[in-house]
Design a protein around this motif. Sequence first.
Motif, short mmCIF file in Angstrom:
data_model
loop_
_atom_site.label_atom_id
_atom_site.label_comp_id
_atom_site.label_asym_id
_atom_site.label_seq_id
_atom_site.Cartn_x
_atom_site.Cartn_y
_atom_site.Cartn_z
N MET A 162 -10.07 2.20 11.52
CA MET A 162 -9.46 2.15 10.35
C MET A 162 -8.03 2.86 10.33
N LYS A 163 -6.93 2.47 9.53
CA LYS A 163 -5.68 3.15 9.57
C LYS A 163 -5.54 4.24 8.97
N THR A 164 -4.71 5.25 9.36
CA THR A 164 -4.55 6.22 8.73
C THR A 164 -3.61 6.13 7.58
N THR A 165 -3.64 7.00 6.77
CA THR A 165 -2.62 6.93 5.23
C THR A 165 -1.17 6.76 5.92
N GLU A 166 -0.99 7.71 6.88
CA GLU A 166 0.50 7.76 7.19
C GLU A 166 0.78 6.34 7.92
N GLU A 167 -0.04 5.70 8.57
CA GLU A 167 0.12 4.38 9.24
C GLU A 167 0.25 3.16 7.91
N LEU A 168 -0.54 3.50 7.19
CA LEU A 168 -0.44 2.33 5.91
C LEU A 168 0.76 2.73 5.16
N LYS A 169 1.18 3.87 5.09
CA LYS A 169 2.75 4.10 4.21
C LYS A 169 3.77 3.51 5.13
N LYS A 170 3.65 3.71 6.50
CA LYS A 170 4.89 3.02 7.26
C LYS A 170 4.70 1.57 6.98
N GLU A 171 3.57 0.84 6.95
CA GLU A 171 3.38 -0.60 6.88
C GLU A 171 3.96 -1.01 5.31
N VAL A 172 3.62 -0.14 4.56
CA VAL A 172 4.01 -0.63 3.19
C VAL A 172 5.77 -0.48 3.16
N ARG A 173 6.28 0.43 3.73
CA ARG A 173 7.55 0.55 3.77
C ARG A 173 8.11 -0.64 4.38
N ALA A 174 7.52 -1.00 5.37
CA ALA A 174 8.31 -2.04 6.12
C ALA A 174 8.17 -3.16 5.74
N LEU A 175 7.05 -3.53 4.88
CA LEU A 175 6.95 -4.79 4.30
C LEU A 175 7.79 -4.79 3.03
N LEU A 176 7.95 -3.50 2.22
CA LEU A 176 8.84 -3.76 1.03
C LEU A 176 10.29 -4.14 1.54
N LYS A 177 10.61 -3.74 2.77
CA LYS A 177 12.06 -4.08 3.26
C LYS A 177 12.16 -5.34 3.72
N GLU A 178 11.29 -5.86 4.20
CA GLU A 178 11.11 -7.31 4.55
C GLU A 178 10.99 -8.50 3.51
N ARG A 179 10.37 -7.91 2.55
CA ARG A 179 10.38 -8.72 1.27
C ARG A 179 11.16 -8.51 0.39
N ARG A 180 12.33 -7.57 0.60
CA ARG A 180 13.45 -7.22 -0.42
C ARG A 180 12.60 -6.81 -1.71
N ALA A 181 11.66 -5.97 -1.50
CA ALA A 181 10.83 -5.71 -2.87
C ALA A 181 11.01 -4.19 -3.09
N ILE A 182 10.91 -3.76 -4.46
CA ILE A 182 10.77 -2.30 -4.68
C ILE A 182 9.38 -2.12 -5.39
N MET A 183 8.89 -0.77 -5.17
CA MET A 183 7.82 -0.47 -5.34
C MET A 183 7.61 0.55 -6.45
N LEU A 184 7.09 0.03 -7.91
CA LEU A 184 6.93 1.02 -8.95
C LEU A 184 5.59 1.40 -9.12
N ALA A 185 5.62 2.65 -9.49
CA ALA A 185 4.05 3.16 -9.61
C ALA A 185 4.14 4.19 -10.86
N HIS A 186 3.03 3.88 -11.63
CA HIS A 186 2.88 4.66 -12.81
C HIS A 186 2.26 5.97 -12.51
N ASN A 187 2.52 6.97 -13.60
CA ASN A 187 2.41 8.35 -13.26
C ASN A 187 0.92 8.76 -12.90
N TYR A 188 0.03 7.91 -13.27
CA TYR A 188 -1.34 8.01 -13.08
C TYR A 188 -1.94 7.51 -12.02
N GLN A 189 -1.28 6.85 -10.84
CA GLN A 189 -1.64 6.52 -9.84
C GLN A 189 -2.10 7.65 -8.93
#
Length: 305
Positions: free
Chosen positions: A1-28
């Motif tokens: 199982m991946k750690t939270t830190e590994e998952l965070k890195k993966e998300v940021r890399a994918l966001l870059k690759e897809r030219r995406a931004i991530m919006l999160a509501h204050n309840y997330q």
Amino acid sequence: MKTTEELKKEVRALLKERRAIMLAHNYQRDEVQEIADLTGDSLGLSRAAAESDAEVIVFCGVHFMAESAAILSPQKKVILPRMDAGCPMADMITAEDLAREKEKRPGVPVVAYVNTTAAVKALSDICCTSANAVRVVESVESESVYMVPDRNLAHYVSRTAKKRMEWWDGFCPTHDRLTTDEVIKAKEENPGALFVCHPECRPEVVDLADHVCSTSGMYSFARETDAKTLIIGTEMGILWRLKKENPEKRFILPSRSLICPNMKLTTLEDVVESLREMKNIVEVPAEIRDAAKSALDRMLEVPRD
Ligand code: 13P
Ligand code: SF4
């Protein structure tokens, strides 16, 4: 199982690759808010979605929020990492229900809280959020207004807006659960604390509040107040940033049930999977989208404070 830190890195890399931004509501969840490009309330996130030049928006929130982003930015792909993250209050009124209510009140403008489906927005004159509801209702050129779906927000607006108001009998199960007994007990246990609540709380709970505002409004209030302890009448997800921004202050939840299960569904794994596979894209049929967009655009045109 991946750690939270590994998952965070993966998300940021994918966001870059897809030219995406991530919006999160204050309840997330805390870890989702931690790596989002922007966290905010419904109004702030709608504005960000409308103004962003990203090709893809990953919306960590509930369905109506991603749907609003898709309506405001039809040229972008909007991903809702968990398609099952809905808002029970938004589902309390259907387009058919609203059409019936409109027939009973010919010519009365409809103000739809953003916590509604696109089909309900499409039958409405203007949208509002908890941050601008009073301003929006006051901006409508009519003596009467019909508001959907939240009876508590509508009641709160009717305290100040000089309009004849009627409303649909919907409510947020999370906020409507908070009782006056719970708030009074928290006040007794924390002398000198101020009570801040969301307008989705019941009127008798709002009566006990020192300040009533949207989720992002709570961040400004917490920053500016001299009070050292605040009792918070909204969903517990807000605590992460409140504590981070105000380490010297104490934040108390008056009830253990201030939790929205839908807002807690989205995990970092869901964000990774949806971005990697470019799945869970929210789309709104063109015939609904145009009318719903007019209602949202009218809201965004209402001047800020
Ligand atoms: P805000 O617009 O204050 O973020 O509220 C959204 C919501 O769903 C409250 O329950
Ligand atoms: Fe809907 Fe209430 Fe959850 Fe907000 S907290 S998304 S209004 S159920």
